[in-house]
Design a protein around this motif. Structure first.
Motif, PDB file in Angstrom:
ATOM      1  N   ALA A   1       0.833  -1.206   0.000  1.00 34.31           N
ATOM      2  CA  ALA A   1       0.000   0.000   0.000  1.00 34.31           C
ATOM      3  C   ALA A   1       0.869   1.258   0.000  1.00 34.31           C
ATOM      4  O   ALA A   1       0.562   2.240  -0.701  1.00 34.31           O
ATOM      5  CB  ALA A   1      -0.925  -0.004   1.210  1.00 34.31           C
ATOM      6  N   LEU A   2       1.964   1.243   0.773  1.00 34.58           N
ATOM      7  CA  LEU A   2       2.874   2.394   0.796  1.00 34.58           C
ATOM      8  C   LEU A   2       3.506   2.611  -0.577  1.00 34.58           C
ATOM      9  O   LEU A   2       3.584   3.749  -1.071  1.00 34.58           O
ATOM     10  CB  LEU A   2       3.974   2.167   1.847  1.00 34.58           C
ATOM     11  N   GLY A   3       3.949   1.510  -1.215  1.00 38.83           N
ATOM     12  CA  GLY A   3       4.535   1.617  -2.541  1.00 38.83           C
ATOM     13  C   GLY A   3       3.528   2.079  -3.575  1.00 38.83           C
ATOM     14  O   GLY A   3       3.844   2.894  -4.462  1.00 38.83           O
ATOM     15  N   THR A   4       2.297   1.575  -3.467  1.00 35.76           N
ATOM     16  CA  THR A   4       1.235   1.973  -4.393  1.00 35.76           C
ATOM     17  C   THR A   4       0.904   3.453  -4.240  1.00 35.76           C
ATOM     18  O   THR A   4       0.748   4.185  -5.226  1.00 35.76           O
ATOM     19  CB  THR A   4      -0.027   1.128  -4.149  1.00 35.76           C
ATOM     20  N   LEU A   5       0.812   3.893  -2.986  1.00 43.11           N
ATOM     21  CA  LEU A   5       0.519   5.310  -2.723  1.00 43.11           C
ATOM     22  C   LEU A   5       1.627   6.202  -3.267  1.00 43.11           C
ATOM     23  O   LEU A   5       1.355   7.233  -3.907  1.00 43.11           O
ATOM     24  CB  LEU A   5       0.349   5.530  -1.217  1.00 43.11           C
ATOM     25  N   LEU A   6       2.874   5.802  -3.043  1.00 39.73           N
ATOM     26  CA  LEU A   6       4.004   6.595  -3.519  1.00 39.73           C
ATOM     27  C   LEU A   6       3.989   6.705  -5.041  1.00 39.73           C
ATOM     28  O   LEU A   6       4.132   7.800  -5.609  1.00 39.73           O
ATOM     29  CB  LEU A   6       5.314   5.965  -3.046  1.00 39.73           C
ATOM     30  N   ALA A   7       3.812   5.557  -5.718  1.00 39.46           N
ATOM     31  CA  ALA A   7       3.801   5.564  -7.186  1.00 39.46           C
ATOM     32  C   ALA A   7       2.597   6.350  -7.724  1.00 39.46           C
ATOM     33  O   ALA A   7       2.689   6.994  -8.780  1.00 39.46           O
ATOM     34  CB  ALA A   7       3.777   4.131  -7.711  1.00 39.46           C
ATOM     35  N   SER A   8       1.475   6.313  -7.022  1.00 38.90           N
ATOM     36  CA  SER A   8       0.294   7.079  -7.447  1.00 38.90           C
ATOM     37  C   SER A   8       0.561   8.574  -7.364  1.00 38.90           C
ATOM     38  O   SER A   8       0.097   9.355  -8.207  1.00 38.90           O
ATOM     39  CB  SER A   8      -0.915   6.718  -6.581  1.00 38.90           C
ATOM     40  N   LEU A   9       1.331   8.983  -6.343  1.00 35.67           N
ATOM     41  CA  LEU A   9       1.683  10.400  -6.219  1.00 35.67           C
ATOM     42  C   LEU A   9       2.559  10.863  -7.375  1.00 35.67           C
ATOM     43  O   LEU A   9       2.607  12.050  -7.704  1.00 35.67           O
ATOM     44  CB  LEU A   9       2.391  10.650  -4.880  1.00 35.67           C
ATOM     45  N   TRP A  10       3.282   9.915  -7.992  1.00 39.80           N
ATOM     46  CA  TRP A  10       4.105  10.255  -9.159  1.00 39.80           C
ATOM     47  C   TRP A  10       3.263  10.363 -10.424  1.00 39.80           C
ATOM     48  O   TRP A  10       3.780  10.740 -11.476  1.00 39.80           O
ATOM     49  CB  TRP A  10       5.186   9.196  -9.385  1.00 39.80           C
ATOM     50  N   GLY A  11       1.985   9.981 -10.339  1.00 39.19           N
ATOM     51  CA  GLY A  11       1.122  10.029 -11.506  1.00 39.19           C
ATOM     52  C   GLY A  11       1.050   8.724 -12.277  1.00 39.19           C
ATOM     53  O   GLY A  11       0.513   8.696 -13.393  1.00 39.19           O
ATOM     54  N   TRP A  12       1.569   7.629 -11.706  1.00 38.11           N
ATOM     55  CA  TRP A  12       1.498   6.343 -12.383  1.00 38.11           C
ATOM     56  C   TRP A  12       0.070   5.795 -12.305  1.00 38.11           C
ATOM     57  O   TRP A  12      -0.629   6.026 -11.314  1.00 38.11           O
ATOM     58  CB  TRP A  12       2.453   5.346 -11.751  1.00 38.11           C
ATOM     59  N   PRO A  13      -0.382   5.044 -13.326  1.00 36.80           N
ATOM     60  CA  PRO A  13      -1.720   4.437 -13.293  1.00 36.80           C
ATOM     61  C   PRO A  13      -1.866   3.490 -12.095  1.00 36.80           C
ATOM     62  O   PRO A  13      -0.868   2.934 -11.609  1.00 36.80           O
ATOM     63  CB  PRO A  13      -1.797   3.671 -14.616  1.00 36.80           C
ATOM     64  N   PRO A  14      -3.089   3.266 -11.621  1.00 37.87           N
ATOM     65  CA  PRO A  14      -3.299   2.415 -10.438  1.00 37.87           C
ATOM     66  C   PRO A  14      -2.703   1.010 -10.577  1.00 37.87           C
ATOM     67  O   PRO A  14      -2.093   0.502  -9.626  1.00 37.87           O
ATOM     68  CB  PRO A  14      -4.825   2.364 -10.310  1.00 37.87           C
ATOM     69  N   GLY A  15      -2.895   0.363 -11.730  1.00 37.26           N
ATOM     70  CA  GLY A  15      -2.366  -0.986 -11.908  1.00 37.26           C
ATOM     71  C   GLY A  15      -0.855  -1.017 -11.842  1.00 37.26           C
ATOM     72  O   GLY A  15      -0.250  -1.907 -11.208  1.00 37.26           O
ATOM     73  N   THR A  16      -0.214  -0.056 -12.475  1.00 39.80           N
ATOM     74  CA  THR A  16       1.251   0.049 -12.446  1.00 39.80           C
ATOM     75  C   THR A  16       1.735   0.297 -11.024  1.00 39.80           C
ATOM     76  O   THR A  16       2.707  -0.321 -10.559  1.00 39.80           O
ATOM     77  CB  THR A  16       1.715   1.186 -13.375  1.00 39.80           C
TER      78      THR A  16
END
Length: 576
Positions: A101-116
């Motif tokens: 979840a932490l990694g997903t949240l971080l990558a989402s803040l970068w603008g990456w798509p949810p699946g990525t």
């Protein structure tokens, strides 16, 4: 050079440079894996000079993945996992969820798509079994309860990642967002069908392996062993790993990794599994090196300069976020602070499964190249720093305990297993033996004392074991015996003897110091696996020291001489 030599060139440069960089890493007290990754960077397309054939390197890496996963399966012990199941199973599951979840949240803040972002988070959530095993061996904690908890935790993490490898391909389309809103209903039906078909194939493969493989593979190993040919035996082990992995992919659409993992699990049923693991180890290590080199080839060093905050964020999750989550979970289960720090330090890196998940994510179009570069960068930093993190756990433990009242309260915290009931304590107020550790050695000592009516109290940091002991009517307290309050609860002040049956010789000195402070006349008995440690403990007058190999030799000498009619006393045999 002819084109036909591309394979040889790739293998030669990979092995040669990996040897040099691995050696330098080892000399710098870092895991050789960091050197292998760096070797891949040097012969990859992102750095000047020679560039190895990436396509060939990745195919060789697939063999490395097969053999790595075969080794994991070969060492997978359900018994070891069940021994620490109450903390390892829920702890690992919750830690993977939070870390992902932490990694997903971080990558989402970068603008990456949810699946990525989700796949990236999952790749950050699992530690390297190879790195942890070697770190535990180096710190002499592999055989301790802390080591067993870590290994059980890693087994659960690996099983979760195996499930991810199974589910990722059929879910890739949805995670990529390929479906149109108008086709949601049809897509949901198609997705359910695809998942059902995939899980059906996996279950069919598992059933085949359990029903047929469990009987056939050990039998095959035994038949080959009867030929007496060492090379044929090694070939049979490697052939089983590769053929089953390939067959599982060709017939059941199961990943190479999952097929090899189950091949190893079924091979473990053989009485020759230890020999199989030992003789296949050199080849597994060699191809594992190619796997790490191939991962390093995918790394673009410019990612650190171009995206410094993404790099730092990724490293922070691996080296700060995951360890803190794991340590907090261990403390929540009322295990000692030293266990929490050991588990946290063990998980402060990422490795082979992270790369396997990332490689599959790239194959199905979910991860961009920069994601793999970030993962390799985080792996290089965390793997290189892991020995330092482990070395810092003991000083950190002493510092926290001496300066943090909260830490002391957390360890005591009114734990019902941390103190003897009054009705039990009254029976052991004088002359009892305090037995620290109830593993393979401690259990035998305890059984002998119980058989002869000698009162004893067990101090053990495995809570599940303490629960079993109390259920069996054996007085016991849970906690780290290097802390005074644990030995106080075992009534060390009134004890006649302290028997330390744990293998951690560093802790022996601390336990002996506490015991003699509270009971100056107490007799102390300790065990050790090292001749040098035995001599040092004896020189420091810690207590009566028993060195495992010496005692085994003395018992064998006594038996051999007795069979020849020569009487020898136990004391005389041990003096020799």
């Amino acid at each position: 050079m002819p084109h036909s030599a591309d394979l040889i060139t790739t293998i030669a440069t990979s092995f040669g440079l990996a040897l040099i960089m691995g050696f330098l890493a080892a000399r710098m007290k870092m895991p050789p894996m960091a050197g292998y990754l760096l070797a891949g960077v040097l012969i990859g397309p992102a750095t000047p000079g020679f560039v190895a054939d990436i396509g060939l390197a990745q195919q060789l890496a697939e063999i490395g993945v097969m053999l790595l996963m075969f080794g994991v399966g070969l060492h997978f012990s359900l018994h070891d996992l069940l021994a620490v199941k109450k903390i390892a199973i829920p702890g690992a599951i919750f830690q993977v969820i939070v870390s992902a979840a932490l990694g997903t949240l971080l990558a989402s803040l970068w603008g990456w798509p949810p699946g990525t972002a989700l796949v990236f988070g999952l790749a950050l959530s699992v530690a390297s079994t190879v790195v942890v095993l070697r770190a535990l061996e180096a710190s002499q904690t592999l055989e301790t309860i802390n080591g067993r908890i870590v290994i059980g935790w890693l087994i659960v993490e690996d099983l979760i990642m195996v499930l991810v490898l199974v589910l990722l391909p059929p879910l890739a389309g949805v995670l990529r967002g390929d479906t149109a809103a108008a086709a949601d209903q049809a897509t949901s039906s198609a997705l359910l069908t695809a998942l059902s078909l995939t899980l059906g194939k996996v279950l069919a493969f598992i059933a085949l392996m359990v029903v047929v493989g469990k009987r056939l593979l050990p039998r095959l190993l035994w038949l080959v062993a009867q030929t007496g040919s060492r090379e044929l035996f090694t070939l049979s082990v490697v052939a089983v790993a590769v053929v089953v992995a390939y067959g599982s992919a060709a017939l059941f659409d199961v990943s190479f990794a999952l097929g090899a993992f189950f091949a190893g699990m079924m091979m473990r049923e053989s009485e020759l599994s230890h020999r199989a693991a030992e003789q296949s180890l050199p080849l597994r290590d060699a191809f594992a090196v190619l796997f790490f080199v191939s991962v390093g080839m995918l790394f673009d060093p410019r990612i650190v300069a171009d995206r410094p905050w993404q790099f730092l964020g990724t490293v922070a999750i691996v080296m700060v976020g995951t360890p803190l989550v794991a340590a907090a979970l261990v403390l929540a289960y009322r295990y000692p602070l030293n266990t929490a720090l050991t588990v946290g330090a063990s998980l402060a890196q990422i490795g082979e499964f992270s790369f396997i998940v990332a490689a599959l994510g790239t194959t199905v179009g979910l991860l961009p190249p920069e994601a793999q570069s970030l993962l390799v960068a985080a792996a290089l930093v965390s793997i290189a720093a892991n020995p330092l993190v482990f070395a810092a756990t003991r000083p950190a433990l002493e510092w926290i305990r001496s300066r943090s009242a909260l830490a002391q309260r957390l360890e005591r915290s009114g734990d019902p297993l941390g103190e003897l009931p009054n009705t039990v304590a009254e029976r052991f107020l004088s002359g009892q033996v305090v037995l620290v550790g109830y593993g393979r050695v401690g259990r035998r000592i305890g059984e002998a004392l119980a058989a002869r009516g000698v009162p004893f109290v067990v101090a053990e940091d495995n809570r599940e074991r303490v629960e079993h002991l109390r259920a069996a009517g054996i007085p016991s307290v849970s906690g780290d015996a290097t802390q005074p309050f644990v030995l106080i609860q075992a009534h060390i002040a009134k004890a006649s003897m302290l028997v330390i049956a744990t293998p951690d010789t560093v802790a022996h000195r601390r336990m002996a110091e506490i015991a003699r402070t509270l009971n100056p006349g107490i007799e102390i008995v300790v065990r050790t696996h090292s001749e040098e440690e035995a001599a040092l403990l004896a020189e420091e007058n810690v207590g009566k020291v028993f060195f495992g190999e010496h005692e085994l030799a003395a018992a064998m000498i006594e038996h051999v001489l007795a069979r020849r009619g020569i009487a020898i006393g136990a004391a005389e045999g041990r003096a020799g």
